[in-house]
Design an enzyme around this catalytic site. Structure first.
Site, PDB file in Angstrom:
ATOM      1  CE  LYS A 129      -0.667   0.241   4.824  1.00  0.00           C
ATOM      2  NZ  LYS A 129      -1.462  -0.639   6.172  1.00  0.00           N
TER       3      LYS A 129
ATOM      4  NE  ARG B   2      -5.729   0.253  11.191  1.00  0.00           N
ATOM      5  CZ  ARG B   2      -4.816   0.119  10.468  1.00  0.00           C
ATOM      6  NH1 ARG B   2      -3.912   1.128   9.893  1.00  0.00           N
ATOM      7  NH2 ARG B   2      -4.739  -1.104   9.846  1.00  0.00           N
TER       8      ARG B   2
HETATM    9  C1  LIG Z   1      -0.405  -1.345   6.437  1.00  0.00           C
HETATM   10  C2  LIG Z   1      -1.027  -2.691   7.273  1.00  0.00           C
HETATM   11  C3  LIG Z   1       0.035  -3.652   7.549  1.00  0.00           C
HETATM   12  C4  LIG Z   1       1.360  -3.422   7.192  1.00  0.00           C
HETATM   13  O1  LIG Z   1       2.264  -2.751   8.064  1.00  0.00           O
HETATM   14  P1  LIG Z   1       3.755  -2.545   8.179  1.00  0.00           P
HETATM   15  O2  LIG Z   1       4.285  -1.844   9.387  1.00  0.00           O
HETATM   16  O3  LIG Z   1       4.020  -1.781   6.990  1.00  0.00           O
HETATM   17  O4  LIG Z   1       4.309  -3.876   8.116  1.00  0.00           O
HETATM   18  C5  LIG Z   1      -0.301  -4.724   7.915  1.00  0.00           C
HETATM   19  N1  LIG Z   1      -1.499  -4.981   8.219  1.00  0.00           N
HETATM   20  C6  LIG Z   1      -2.696  -4.375   8.249  1.00  0.00           C
HETATM   21  C7  LIG Z   1      -3.981  -4.530   8.571  1.00  0.00           C
HETATM   22  C8  LIG Z   1      -2.307  -3.069   7.664  1.00  0.00           C
HETATM   23  O5  LIG Z   1      -3.033  -1.923   7.382  1.00  0.00           O
END
Ligand SMILES: *Cc1c(COP(=O)(O)O)cnc(C)c1O
Length: 360
Positions: free
Chosen positions: A36, A131
């Site tokens: 992302k 969250r």
């Molecule tokens: C963005 C996201 C991740 C990835 O997190 P990083 O810290 O970049 O490894 C994993 N799980 C969810 C649900 C996310 O939104």
């Protein structure tokens, strides 16, 4: 290459992925690569896959579509809890999604039945980061209801920490997740194939051998892209932190006083920055600004250059102490934080230079 541009070193991303995947594998954890922060960039995703990630995840369907349009074939996971308005697309485009609302699961179920598909679901639990996710005390009744829905299959539970409130993954909260999975299995007789415990904030716990056995899935973005764990944002051993470098060009170079002249009010963003009295200094203006980057998240590769501030289109640096004097037209590189990477990837004003290396 026209400036400003972001260079993307695919070999470094592949290497980082390989390092993280190997660590996780030693501890019985499979890794989904999270794209992302790169807006679902297909070349980045392919590099992750070459590095051994088992599947890909993104928080936005539009990014997943981009990956699929590029011909990438793997398992796709939607990270952000789906909107009601996109359930048909979720069923059509992704294999597995993370969920926390029964109403949405009912809509996914209807869409899956309609499409004659079975859609896999990980139910998210909130272990304190506030969250997405169901509060632990609610999980049993929730999964009990969700498991009755046709067209969807509850394959596991997961949690996301560190992203919103900065809550750190610990032996305690990871054991809590595992206990919830076991309770669901015993009480509802529903196998929890996936226990998705961590993102990049979990690497220290994994390496210290403190992640409880049975947590078997990680969703990793930042550690692969920028080579950092995210509890202390320390560089992760054996990874590169400069797979992405922002290159921007000097467009004005002048000696000016370090402090403004005249009566002062707010700057363009409503702030009132302060300026040290350093006397006459060499200042360089660069062709990026707050429209393209998070200025608190960039670090000049050159020592002795200090970021002074930015407006929407200009970035100002004090370059008095740089060893080799700069000239107008010179290009300076900056490493990026996660937020700066996200902004730079999203900005259409920043060109993307993919370095293909051995995979050209
Ligand atoms: C963005 C996201 C991740 C990835 O997190 P990083 O810290 O970049 O490894 C994993 N799980 C969810 C649900 C996310 O939104």
């Amino acid at each position: 290459m026209k400036t400003p541009y972001l260079s993307i070193d695919l070999d470094k991303i592949e290497h980082n992925a390989r390092t993280i995947v190997a660590l996780c594998k030693q501890h019985g954890i499979s890794v989904t690569g999270v794209t992302k922060a790169t807006c679902g960039n297909p070349e980045v995703a392919k590099a992750m896959l070459r590095g051994g990630v088992q599947s890909l995840a993104d928080s936005r369907l539009i990014n997943i579509h981009r990956l699929q349009a590029a011909g990438i074939q793997t398992l796709f996971m939607l990270l952000r809890v789906p909107t009601l308005s996109e359930v048909d697309d979720v069923i059509a485009s992704v294999d597995i999604s993370l969920n926390s609302e029964l109403q949405t699961l009912q809509a996914l179920s209807a869409a899956a039945v309609q499409a004659d598909k079975v859609h896999d679901v990980i139910v998210m639990v909130d272990l304190g980061d506030l969250r997405e996710g169901i509060w632990p005390s609610e999980i049993l009744p929730f999964v009990g209801e969700a498991a009755k829905l046709r067209g969807i299959r509850i394959v596991g539970i997961g949690t996301n920490l560190a992203c919103f409130a900065g809550v750190v993954p610990s032996e305690h909260n990871m054991n809590q997740l595992l206990d919830l999975a076991r309770t669901i299995e015993h009480t509802l007789n529903l196998p929890m194939k996936m226990v998705s415990g961590v993102n990049s904030s979990g690497l220290e716990l994994i390496a210290a051998n403190k992640l409880p056995l049975g947590i078997n899935h990680a969703r990793i973005g930042e550690a692969i892209l920028l080579g950092r764990e995210t509890v202390h944002r320390n560089p992760w051993p054996g990874t590169y932190q400069d797979a992405f470098v922002l290159h921007t060009e000097v467009i004005e170079l002048k000696e000016k006083p370090s402090q403004p002249v005249g009566e002062r009010s707010q700057d363009a963003f409503g702030g009132q920055p302060s300026f040290e009295g350093w006397g006459q200094r060499k200042r360089a203006l660069f062709n990026v600004g707050r429209e393209d980057i998070d200025i608190s998240g960039i670090t000049p590769l050159s020592n002795n250059a200090t970021i002074l501030g930015a407006s929407s289109g200009y970035l100002a640096l004090d370059v008095t102490d740089i060893q080799t004097p700069l000239q107008v037209g010179d290009v300076l590189g900056f490493t990026l934080s996660y937020g700066a990477l996200l902004a730079a990837m999203t900005s259409e004003y920043i060109h993307k230079q993919i370095k293909t290396g051995k995979h050209s």
